[in-house]
Write a protein that holds these residues in place. Structure first.
Motif, PDB file in Angstrom:
ATOM      1  N   PRO A  68       0.813  -1.223   0.000  1.00  0.00           N
ATOM      2  CA  PRO A  68       0.000   0.000   0.000  1.00  0.00           C
ATOM      3  C   PRO A  68       0.847   1.274   0.000  1.00  0.00           C
ATOM      4  CG  PRO A  68      -0.903  -1.595   1.539  1.00  0.00           C
ATOM      5  CD  PRO A  68       0.419  -2.137   1.094  1.00  0.00           C
ATOM      6  N   ALA A  69       1.980   1.253   0.703  1.00  0.00           N
ATOM      7  CA  ALA A  69       2.847   2.431   0.716  1.00  0.00           C
ATOM      8  C   ALA A  69       3.406   2.697  -0.675  1.00  0.00           C
ATOM      9  CB  ALA A  69       3.980   2.230   1.717  1.00  0.00           C
ATOM     10  N   VAL A  70       3.846   1.644  -1.346  1.00  0.00           N
ATOM     11  CA  VAL A  70       4.411   1.798  -2.687  1.00  0.00           C
ATOM     12  C   VAL A  70       3.347   2.285  -3.668  1.00  0.00           C
ATOM     13  CG1 VAL A  70       5.353   0.490  -4.645  1.00  0.00           C
ATOM     14  CG2 VAL A  70       6.313   0.192  -2.356  1.00  0.00           C
ATOM     15  N   GLU A  71       2.127   1.757  -3.566  1.00  0.00           N
ATOM     16  CA  GLU A  71       1.056   2.209  -4.448  1.00  0.00           C
ATOM     17  C   GLU A  71       0.737   3.683  -4.207  1.00  0.00           C
ATOM     18  OE1 GLU A  71      -0.356   0.785  -7.043  1.00  0.00           O
ATOM     19  OE2 GLU A  71       1.115  -0.815  -6.745  1.00  0.00           O
ATOM     20  N   THR A  72       0.739   4.095  -2.948  1.00  0.00           N
ATOM     21  CA  THR A  72       0.509   5.505  -2.623  1.00  0.00           C
ATOM     22  C   THR A  72       1.610   6.378  -3.200  1.00  0.00           C
ATOM     23  OG1 THR A  72      -0.652   4.917  -0.579  1.00  0.00           O
ATOM     24  CG2 THR A  72       0.232   7.155  -0.731  1.00  0.00           C
ATOM     25  N   ALA A  73       2.866   5.917  -3.089  1.00  0.00           N
ATOM     26  CA  ALA A  73       3.996   6.676  -3.634  1.00  0.00           C
ATOM     27  C   ALA A  73       3.906   6.797  -5.151  1.00  0.00           C
ATOM     28  CB  ALA A  73       5.306   5.994  -3.233  1.00  0.00           C
ATOM     29  N   ARG A  74       3.535   5.715  -5.818  1.00  0.00           N
ATOM     30  CA  ARG A  74       3.397   5.754  -7.280  1.00  0.00           C
ATOM     31  C   ARG A  74       2.300   6.723  -7.698  1.00  0.00           C
ATOM     32  NH1 ARG A  74       3.622  -0.808  -7.965  1.00  0.00           N
ATOM     33  NH2 ARG A  74       5.917  -1.037  -8.047  1.00  0.00           N
ATOM     34  N   SER A  75       1.181   6.704  -6.965  1.00  0.00           N
ATOM     35  CA  SER A  75       0.083   7.617  -7.274  1.00  0.00           C
ATOM     36  C   SER A  75       0.506   9.068  -7.075  1.00  0.00           C
ATOM     37  CB  SER A  75      -1.119   7.278  -6.381  1.00  0.00           C
ATOM     38  OG  SER A  75      -2.177   8.191  -6.591  1.00  0.00           O
ATOM     39  N   LEU A  76       1.257   9.313  -6.010  1.00  0.00           N
ATOM     40  CA  LEU A  76       1.722  10.669  -5.727  1.00  0.00           C
ATOM     41  C   LEU A  76       2.694  11.134  -6.809  1.00  0.00           C
ATOM     42  CD1 LEU A  76       1.521  12.972  -3.689  1.00  0.00           C
ATOM     43  CD2 LEU A  76       3.366  11.898  -2.379  1.00  0.00           C
ATOM     44  N   ALA A  77       3.583  10.247  -7.240  1.00  0.00           N
ATOM     45  CA  ALA A  77       4.528  10.592  -8.308  1.00  0.00           C
ATOM     46  C   ALA A  77       3.782  10.959  -9.588  1.00  0.00           C
ATOM     47  CB  ALA A  77       5.473   9.422  -8.557  1.00  0.00           C
ATOM     48  N   HIS A  78       2.745  10.189  -9.904  1.00  0.00           N
ATOM     49  CA  HIS A  78       1.941  10.476 -11.101  1.00  0.00           C
ATOM     50  C   HIS A  78       1.266  11.833 -10.987  1.00  0.00           C
ATOM     51  CE1 HIS A  78      -0.594   9.698 -14.596  1.00  0.00           C
ATOM     52  NE2 HIS A  78      -1.641  10.042 -13.852  1.00  0.00           N
ATOM     53  N   GLU A  79       0.697  12.125  -9.821  1.00  0.00           N
ATOM     54  CA  GLU A  79       0.044  13.415  -9.608  1.00  0.00           C
ATOM     55  C   GLU A  79       1.013  14.578  -9.789  1.00  0.00           C
ATOM     56  OE1 GLU A  79      -2.622  13.849  -6.181  1.00  0.00           O
ATOM     57  OE2 GLU A  79      -2.312  11.713  -5.831  1.00  0.00           O
ATOM     58  N   PHE A 138       5.759  13.088 -12.448  1.00  0.00           N
ATOM     59  CA  PHE A 138       7.004  12.334 -12.626  1.00  0.00           C
ATOM     60  C   PHE A 138       6.711  11.004 -13.307  1.00  0.00           C
ATOM     61  CE2 PHE A 138       8.292  14.891  -8.817  1.00  0.00           C
ATOM     62  CZ  PHE A 138       9.313  15.603  -9.442  1.00  0.00           C
ATOM     63  N   SER A 139       7.349  10.767 -14.428  1.00  0.00           N
ATOM     64  CA  SER A 139       7.190   9.501 -15.136  1.00  0.00           C
ATOM     65  C   SER A 139       7.948   8.397 -14.394  1.00  0.00           C
ATOM     66  CB  SER A 139       7.718   9.622 -16.562  1.00  0.00           C
ATOM     67  OG  SER A 139       9.112   9.918 -16.535  1.00  0.00           O
ATOM     68  N   PRO A 140       7.624   7.121 -14.642  1.00  0.00           N
ATOM     69  CA  PRO A 140       8.313   6.023 -13.951  1.00  0.00           C
ATOM     70  C   PRO A 140       9.823   5.982 -14.179  1.00  0.00           C
ATOM     71  CG  PRO A 140       6.268   5.239 -14.915  1.00  0.00           C
ATOM     72  CD  PRO A 140       6.472   6.628 -15.425  1.00  0.00           C
ATOM     73  N   ASP A 141      10.301   6.513 -15.312  1.00  0.00           N
ATOM     74  CA  ASP A 141      11.748   6.512 -15.523  1.00  0.00           C
ATOM     75  C   ASP A 141      12.441   7.615 -14.721  1.00  0.00           C
ATOM     76  OD1 ASP A 141      10.634   8.537 -17.070  1.00  0.00           O
ATOM     77  OD2 ASP A 141      12.163   8.377 -18.640  1.00  0.00           O
ATOM     78  N   ARG A 142      11.658   8.549 -14.205  1.00  0.00           N
ATOM     79  CA  ARG A 142      12.200   9.612 -13.352  1.00  0.00           C
ATOM     80  C   ARG A 142      12.012   9.291 -11.867  1.00  0.00           C
ATOM     81  NH1 ARG A 142      12.360  15.340 -12.976  1.00  0.00           N
ATOM     82  NH2 ARG A 142      13.939  15.722 -11.375  1.00  0.00           N
ATOM     83  N   ALA A 143      10.876   8.669 -11.533  1.00  0.00           N
ATOM     84  CA  ALA A 143      10.589   8.325 -10.141  1.00  0.00           C
ATOM     85  C   ALA A 143       9.872   6.981 -10.110  1.00  0.00           C
ATOM     86  CB  ALA A 143       9.728   9.391  -9.470  1.00  0.00           C
ATOM     87  N   ALA A 144      10.594   5.945  -9.696  1.00  0.00           N
ATOM     88  CA  ALA A 144      10.050   4.592  -9.662  1.00  0.00           C
ATOM     89  C   ALA A 144       9.983   4.090  -8.222  1.00  0.00           C
ATOM     90  CB  ALA A 144      10.913   3.651 -10.496  1.00  0.00           C
ATOM     91  N   PHE A 145       9.026   3.219  -7.955  1.00  0.00           N
ATOM     92  CA  PHE A 145       8.868   2.665  -6.611  1.00  0.00           C
ATOM     93  C   PHE A 145       8.732   1.150  -6.697  1.00  0.00           C
ATOM     94  CE2 PHE A 145       7.743   7.079  -6.208  1.00  0.00           C
ATOM     95  CZ  PHE A 145       8.372   7.446  -5.026  1.00  0.00           C
ATOM     96  N   VAL A 146       9.421   0.473  -5.785  1.00  0.00           N
ATOM     97  CA  VAL A 146       9.515  -0.976  -5.794  1.00  0.00           C
ATOM     98  C   VAL A 146       9.065  -1.512  -4.444  1.00  0.00           C
ATOM     99  CG1 VAL A 146      11.098  -2.939  -5.995  1.00  0.00           C
ATOM    100  CG2 VAL A 146      11.459  -0.886  -7.403  1.00  0.00           C
ATOM    101  N   ALA A 147       8.224  -2.552  -4.471  1.00  0.00           N
ATOM    102  CA  ALA A 147       7.799  -3.216  -3.242  1.00  0.00           C
ATOM    103  C   ALA A 147       8.704  -4.418  -2.993  1.00  0.00           C
ATOM    104  CB  ALA A 147       6.345  -3.657  -3.351  1.00  0.00           C
TER     105      ALA A 147
END
Length: 278
Positions: A88-99, A102-111
């Motif tokens: 859940p933390a990683v999903e929240t971080a990915r959603s925040l990055a999208h908002e 930041f594209s995944p190649d700039r800001a990626a999150f791994v569980a």
């Protein structure tokens, strides 16, 4: 209370953190609305000690919901990667990055578990490996952590750690005025306190947590044994939250003991570098 490490420590801690993700995301403590609008999340001493990250790659171990990770991207890091064991933390971080755009190649999150970071993250090494705050206390083996973190530091790069001072784990919970617990205990601290540092009164179900105290000498020695060069160890008389009721929030947002009380370190930071040719 201090007890032998329970067999289910990892599962208990993950359930504990998974439950607290939505509480933190909606809390005034993290204030994601202000963060989305541009509010600085990193501490002044971290920005000063880490220095300019423009164009550099940065790996954030135990990143939680990614606020600090994304802050480094805002400060110019070319690529940031956050790792946390809570889905859940990683999903929240990915959603925040999208908002934040930041594209995944700039800001990626791994569980993934931090001990598995070398196999889980997209690259073999990073210019900066960053970790903090309130991360090491969730790990039973600090030597294994140091070996894993150091293995991800690129030649010419460095590891930076900002953490709560282990001395605070020894003080009584009521006032923080007397030594009540053993600084050198190797047993786990098993706790059942409901709520969370972001909202002490939040209703929670998964309250059992398992933590460990790691004396500063143990942390520094573990990092030095990996071959990294210790650049500095700094101690700070501030905390990020009211760990003890006697702490006072000052205008800079930090919590400190009253001015008429002798100071002790509440946080510390370490920078450890890898030589360019190694």
């Amino acid at each position: 209370m201090h007890l032998p490490t329970p067999a289910d420590w990892h599962e208990a801690n993950r359930a504990h953190w998974d439950e607290r993700v939505p509480i933190h995301a909606g809390s005034d403590f993290y204030d994601l609305a202000a963060f989305r609008a541009g509010k600085e999340a990193l501490r002044d001493f971290e920005l000063s000690e880490v220095g300019d990250v423009t164009g550099r790659s940065l790996l954030h171990l135990q990143c939680h919901i990614g606020v600090d990770t994304l802050s480094w991207a805002r400060h110019g890091a070319a690529q940031v990667v956050g790792l946390d064991f809570s889905e859940p933390a990683v999903e929240t971080a990915r959603s925040l990055a999208h908002e934040l755009g930041f594209s995944p190649d700039r800001a990626a999150f791994v569980a993934a578990d931090v001990y598995d970071a070398a196999q889980a993250v997209p690259d073999s090494s990073y210019d900066i490996v960053y970790t903090g705050v309130g991360a090491l206390n969730w790990l039973p083996d600090i030597v294994r952590w140091a070996e894993t973190a150091a293995s991800l530091v690129a030649p010419g790069g460095f590891l930076y750690l900002a953490e709560f001072h282990p001395m605070t784990d020894c003080l009584d919970d009521g006032t923080g005025t007397r030594v009540a617990y053993d600084y050198f205990s190797r047993d786990a601290w098993v706790d059942e306190t409901p709520g969370t540092y972001a909202d002490f009164d939040a209703p929670t179900v998964h309250n059992r947590s398992v933590e460990w105290t790691h004396p500063i000498g143990e942390v520094v020695s573990a990092l030095a044994a990996t071959g990294l060069r210790i650049e500095f160890l700094h101690e700070h008389d501030v905390s990020l939250f009211a760990r003890f009721p006697t702490l006072e929030r000052r205008d800079d947002g930090f919590y400190r003991f009253p001015a008429d009380r002798p100071r002790i370190p509440l946080m510390y930071s370490i920078k450890a570098s890898r030589a360019a040719g190694s």
